[in-house]
Design a protein around this motif. Structure first.
Motif, PDB file in Angstrom:
ATOM      1  N   SER A  24     -31.250  13.867  14.884  1.00 14.32           N
ATOM      2  CA  SER A  24     -30.860  12.995  15.759  1.00 14.32           C
ATOM      3  C   SER A  24     -32.007  12.540  16.589  1.00 14.32           C
ATOM      4  O   SER A  24     -32.301  13.322  17.783  1.00 14.32           O
ATOM      5  CB  SER A  24     -29.556  13.164  16.462  1.00 14.32           C
ATOM      6  N   ILE A  25     -32.442  11.333  16.617  1.00  9.97           N
ATOM      7  CA  ILE A  25     -33.468  10.666  17.283  1.00  9.97           C
ATOM      8  C   ILE A  25     -33.006   9.279  17.789  1.00  9.97           C
ATOM      9  O   ILE A  25     -32.349   8.517  17.186  1.00  9.97           O
ATOM     10  CB  ILE A  25     -34.790  10.567  16.846  1.00  9.97           C
ATOM     11  N   VAL A  36     -43.406  10.018  16.506  1.00 12.40           N
ATOM     12  CA  VAL A  36     -44.248  10.581  17.297  1.00 12.40           C
ATOM     13  C   VAL A  36     -43.537  11.774  17.974  1.00 12.40           C
ATOM     14  O   VAL A  36     -42.572  11.682  18.529  1.00 12.40           O
ATOM     15  CB  VAL A  36     -44.737   9.621  18.433  1.00 12.40           C
ATOM     16  N   ILE A  37     -44.130  13.082  17.853  1.00 11.04           N
ATOM     17  CA  ILE A  37     -43.652  14.046  18.498  1.00 11.04           C
ATOM     18  C   ILE A  37     -44.762  14.496  19.308  1.00 11.04           C
ATOM     19  O   ILE A  37     -45.816  15.226  18.466  1.00 11.04           O
ATOM     20  CB  ILE A  37     -42.857  15.097  17.581  1.00 11.04           C
ATOM     21  N   THR A  38     -44.661  14.625  20.561  1.00 15.49           N
ATOM     22  CA  THR A  38     -45.625  15.085  21.591  1.00 15.49           C
ATOM     23  C   THR A  38     -45.580  16.598  21.669  1.00 15.49           C
ATOM     24  O   THR A  38     -44.431  17.247  21.340  1.00 15.49           O
ATOM     25  CB  THR A  38     -45.525  14.398  22.833  1.00 15.49           C
ATOM     26  N   ILE A  39     -46.386  17.200  22.279  1.00 15.04           N
ATOM     27  CA  ILE A  39     -46.541  18.711  22.620  1.00 15.04           C
ATOM     28  C   ILE A  39     -45.304  19.060  23.532  1.00 15.04           C
ATOM     29  O   ILE A  39     -44.557  19.977  23.243  1.00 15.04           O
ATOM     30  CB  ILE A  39     -47.556  18.997  23.094  1.00 15.04           C
ATOM     31  N   SER A  44     -39.734  21.306  24.440  1.00 14.27           N
ATOM     32  CA  SER A  44     -38.449  20.956  25.076  1.00 14.27           C
ATOM     33  C   SER A  44     -37.458  20.660  24.191  1.00 14.27           C
ATOM     34  O   SER A  44     -36.227  21.046  24.432  1.00 14.27           O
ATOM     35  CB  SER A  44     -38.722  19.827  26.057  1.00 14.27           C
ATOM     36  N   THR A  45     -37.759  19.991  22.891  1.00 14.74           N
ATOM     37  CA  THR A  45     -36.570  19.832  21.882  1.00 14.74           C
ATOM     38  C   THR A  45     -36.525  20.557  20.553  1.00 14.74           C
ATOM     39  O   THR A  45     -35.683  21.042  19.989  1.00 14.74           O
ATOM     40  CB  THR A  45     -36.541  18.507  21.817  1.00 14.74           C
ATOM     41  N   SER A  75     -35.270  20.126   8.602  1.00 19.86           N
ATOM     42  CA  SER A  75     -35.877  18.872   8.838  1.00 19.86           C
ATOM     43  C   SER A  75     -36.728  18.942  10.105  1.00 19.86           C
ATOM     44  O   SER A  75     -37.746  18.292  10.308  1.00 19.86           O
ATOM     45  CB  SER A  75     -34.872  17.794   9.080  1.00 19.86           C
ATOM     46  N   CYS A  76     -36.255  19.690  10.995  1.00 18.37           N
ATOM     47  CA  CYS A  76     -37.109  19.854  12.326  1.00 18.37           C
ATOM     48  C   CYS A  76     -38.383  20.549  11.850  1.00 18.37           C
ATOM     49  O   CYS A  76     -39.306  19.990  12.425  1.00 18.37           O
ATOM     50  CB  CYS A  76     -36.093  20.930  13.291  1.00 18.37           C
ATOM     51  N   VAL A  77     -38.431  21.473  11.068  1.00 21.03           N
ATOM     52  CA  VAL A  77     -39.774  22.257  10.634  1.00 21.03           C
ATOM     53  C   VAL A  77     -40.813  21.125   9.981  1.00 21.03           C
ATOM     54  O   VAL A  77     -42.062  21.103  10.376  1.00 21.03           O
ATOM     55  CB  VAL A  77     -39.567  23.513   9.865  1.00 21.03           C
TER      56      VAL A  77
END
Length: 279
Positions: A24-25, A36-39, A44-45, A75-77
């Protein structure tokens, strides 16, 4: 960036997650921002989701229901790999699992001798069972980072962690108990003995040298073949052993504790040669 990751996955034969596997985004953002996924996002997520799932997998008992979404974690990985967070994710995983294994090792150290073998068997089985779920969940990290950049394999790395943090610390306490159990019928179930011996061989094959006859009962072709000219010598040794066992109150077919203790050679180069007649 996700498209390029999809193409690479297809080239390697690794299926990309379908539309139903996305986590969920906020869908009101633009497609660019959504991808975009920042460090900071990762820390944090994304990693907390992975961290919690790994905890549950490492501590589950056989047959337990684990209330996690494998599709979501998968999916997260995948997303983290596509956003170039593989190195951080691998580092976090390799730091996390040893912490769990250190706790397992301490629990084993506190076990009384009569429960030590069974508890080691449970710890080994639980960890190897967890790997059957953890390794597939991290398949993208394995394909696009560990295999490609490190020239290693995730499963091998995780097995090595159990060897270093648990098995190596307990092998010299465990092996004498296994040999004693071998000489005492029904002290340990055959399935437990087989699981441990086969497991130790998987972790470190050279441990065979500590007790070659014990390993030969569960691992094929451990001992060298018997030479025909030596058969009479082996038969004489076997008859002598049986006489000694009967004198000490053991029924025919049992093995004495004295012999079991003598077998514990701890990497003696002559171990296999000296015991090959006692299969």
């Amino acid at each position: 960036m996700v498209k390029s990751c999809d193409a690479a996955a297809a080239a390697k034969g690794v299926p990309a997650p379908g539309p139903g596997s996305t986590i969920s985004i906020n869908r009101s953002t633009s497609k660019f921002l959504m991808n975009v996924i920042t460090i900071e996002d990762y820390k944090s997520t994304y990693w907390p989701k992975l961290d919690g799932a790994i905890d549950q997998l490492l501590t589950q008992s056989p047959g337990d229901y684990i209330p996690i979404s494998y599709e979501q974690i998968y999916s997260c990985v995948y997303k983290c790999v596509c956003q170039q967070h593989s190195e951080q994710m691998y580092s976090d995983l390799i730091k996390k699992i040893p912490n769990h294994l250190e706790r397992v090792s301490k629990e084993l150290q506190a076990s009384p001798p009569d429960l030590y073998i069974e508890r080691f068997n449970i710890a080994l089985g639980q960890y190897m069972g967890a790997l059957q779920s953890i390794v597939p969940l991290f398949i993208y990290m394995n394909k696009f980072y560990i295999e490609t950049k490190l020239n290693r394999d995730l499963k091998d790395d995780l097995i090595k962690l159990f060897t270093e943090h648990v098995a190596e610390k307990h092998i010299y306490s465990l092996m004498p108990l296994l040999l004693e159990a071998q000489s005492t019928p029904f002290q340990v179930t055959p399935s437990t003995m087989a699981n441990i011996v086969k497991g130790l061989y998987t972790l470190r094959p050279e441990w065979v040298q500590m007790a070659p006859t014990l390993f030969s009962k569960f691992i094929p072709n451990i001992l060298p073949p018997v030479v025909e000219s030596e058969l009479s010598e082996y038969a004489a040794q076997d008859q002598k052993l049986q006489r000694e066992l009967m004198q000490n109150g053991f029924m025919r077919g049992d093995q004495s504790r004295k012999r079991a203790g003598d077998e514990l050679t701890y990497n003696s180069p002559s171990a296999c040669a000296s015991s090959r007649g006692y299969r």
